[in-house]
Scaffold this motif. Sequence first.
Motif, PDB file in Angstrom:
ATOM      1  N   ILE A 125      -6.078 -67.504  34.627  1.00 55.92           N
ATOM      2  CA  ILE A 125      -5.497 -68.672  35.016  1.00 55.92           C
ATOM      3  C   ILE A 125      -5.152 -69.293  33.560  1.00 55.92           C
ATOM      4  N   PRO A 149       9.984 -63.582  41.992  1.00 58.99           N
ATOM      5  CA  PRO A 149       8.656 -63.598  42.597  1.00 58.99           C
ATOM      6  C   PRO A 149       8.020 -62.560  43.198  1.00 58.99           C
ATOM      7  N   TYR A 150       8.784 -61.666  43.764  1.00 59.22           N
ATOM      8  CA  TYR A 150       8.269 -60.385  44.441  1.00 59.22           C
ATOM      9  C   TYR A 150       7.392 -59.348  43.364  1.00 59.22           C
ATOM     10  N   ARG A 202       6.156 -60.648  40.406  1.00 53.52           N
ATOM     11  CA  ARG A 202       5.081 -61.462  40.305  1.00 53.52           C
ATOM     12  C   ARG A 202       3.793 -61.188  41.198  1.00 53.52           C
ATOM     13  N   ALA A 203       4.378 -61.283  42.436  1.00 50.22           N
ATOM     14  CA  ALA A 203       3.237 -61.071  43.723  1.00 50.22           C
ATOM     15  C   ALA A 203       2.666 -59.602  43.278  1.00 50.22           C
ATOM     16  N   ARG A 234       0.234 -59.890  40.618  1.00 50.98           N
ATOM     17  CA  ARG A 234      -0.955 -60.601  40.701  1.00 50.98           C
ATOM     18  C   ARG A 234      -1.686 -59.693  41.682  1.00 50.98           C
ATOM     19  N   PHE A 235      -1.346 -59.153  42.679  1.00 53.83           N
ATOM     20  CA  PHE A 235      -2.335 -58.181  43.597  1.00 53.83           C
ATOM     21  C   PHE A 235      -2.820 -57.316  42.768  1.00 53.83           C
ATOM     22  N   TRP A 236      -2.198 -56.585  41.919  1.00 57.81           N
ATOM     23  CA  TRP A 236      -2.977 -55.547  41.202  1.00 57.81           C
ATOM     24  C   TRP A 236      -4.018 -56.294  40.360  1.00 57.81           C
ATOM     25  N   GLN A 275      -5.852 -58.671  40.747  1.00 58.03           N
ATOM     26  CA  GLN A 275      -6.959 -58.950  41.486  1.00 58.03           C
ATOM     27  C   GLN A 275      -7.775 -57.713  41.658  1.00 58.03           C
ATOM     28  N   TYR A 276      -7.045 -56.740  42.055  1.00 59.26           N
ATOM     29  CA  TYR A 276      -7.650 -55.300  42.185  1.00 59.26           C
ATOM     30  C   TYR A 276      -8.678 -54.961  41.096  1.00 59.26           C
ATOM     31  N   LEU A 320      -4.180 -45.009  41.431  1.00 59.62           N
ATOM     32  CA  LEU A 320      -3.258 -46.157  42.178  1.00 59.62           C
ATOM     33  C   LEU A 320      -2.540 -46.815  41.192  1.00 59.62           C
TER      34      LEU A 320
END
Lengths: 238, 236
Positions: A75, A96-97, A99-100, A103-105, A107-108, A141
């Motif tokens: 954050i 944006p894509y 970026r998503a 963000r996914f990775w 978090q992973y 991955l």
Amino acid sequence: MSSTKEEAPAVRVLGLWASPFVIRVLIALRLKGVEHEVLEEVVGKKSELLLRSNPVHKKIPVLLHHGKPISESLIIVQYIDEVWSSNAPAILPADPYVRAVERFWAQYIDDKFPRGIRILKGTVDGNKDEIVEQLSTALQLLEEAFLKLSNGKHYFGGDNIGYLDIALGSHVGWVRAVEKIAGVQLLDAAKVPHLVAWADRFCAHPAVVDVLPSADRFVEYSVKYGSFFPTRPSLPTE
Amino acid sequence: MAGGNGELKLLGMWASPFVTRAKLALHIKGLPYEYVEEDLGNKSALFLSSNPVHKTVPVLIHNGKPICESSVIVQYIDDAFPGVGTPLLPADPYERAVARFWAAYIEDKVVTSWAPVFRVKTDEERDEAARQTLAAVEVLEGALKECSGGKGAFFGGDSVGYVDVLLGGLVSWLKANEPLTGTKLIDATKTPLLAAWMERFCELDVAKAVLQDVDAVVEYAMALRVRLAASSAANN
């Protein structure tokens, strides 16, 4: 008319050098060329300022911007990117894509690495073989993600380090340290060659080199403070 | 126009509160989408290829490209359609950081403590999980006061925002908790602002269109509990 009392710097970071979460914040500030003061916490003893600034979690890092606290490393990194948006480079990708995906990775990575590293360090009980397996799969991955996102360039972010580089790269110090501590191979050039090359480039990057120490220093830290926290540690880090 | 007129497809499962979050965001933004109910016992090829890492719902597919993880999806919807509807995150960077902080808190403290309530076997474990969840909910009460400027409207202020969507997705399950476990998670006597928030949220057209029927959720959770108990008995 000048005040006799010195004003606190506009940007301060409450941290601990060995915390990958703190390292993220320092990299982001350096990347943006933002002047800042680092207040190093004492291991095992949380400062009044920390407790006041992050009463919910009582954890580092905390960024204090004109006295206003921001907590949670990713954050804070996004905050830095948004406030100093006119300073290149951009940390979050514009699309944006993408970026998503980053963000996914991110978090992973935070689902897998912090806990895995604690188990391999021995500060938390767990099945080390299972963790090595899990982290190796995760790195596999991430190797594939790197190939897709970097598009032949040097970093997940392309020409320069970005959000995902910082999210993963900040863990490299401890990953290399636990390889030594637990006698395992994670960043294996035979299995994840691109990530290994990326990790070396990341660690040498001007915004990173002074805030991500060598693996040996992390090993020393672990030896020094490992016995303080025999089970689940109440470290001031996230 | 960012996002374009590309097609939006949401892969979901009706009972999932995480899927509900995605639906809420799409409805708030007024974005048309195709909903596909996945059979999690028999996952479709599209689903498996769209979320190979976790194999969980929701998955949002936009112009053929998949986005996974509910909070990532909600942020994507906000980022990719900037001119459409009201923004879910505020414009000010500090307020955005505060919203993200509470969103992370909901995931790390509320959801993480709460999920085991439906899975653990002993009453002691269930009570401990309930206790931790209640403690987290109490902290959220303070957050709501802070975020709504003391007015107690929404976390997003006068209108629904990012945190409202992430908590809002959980509402039917929050209500189901009492019939399922005996613990009321949002209790007007303990967390009056949150109780009022929940009522206000449920009055929204968007909520009425999207939130699951609480009885259906209770039935689903009970059947799940039975299935989990049976499979663990078979494995012992």
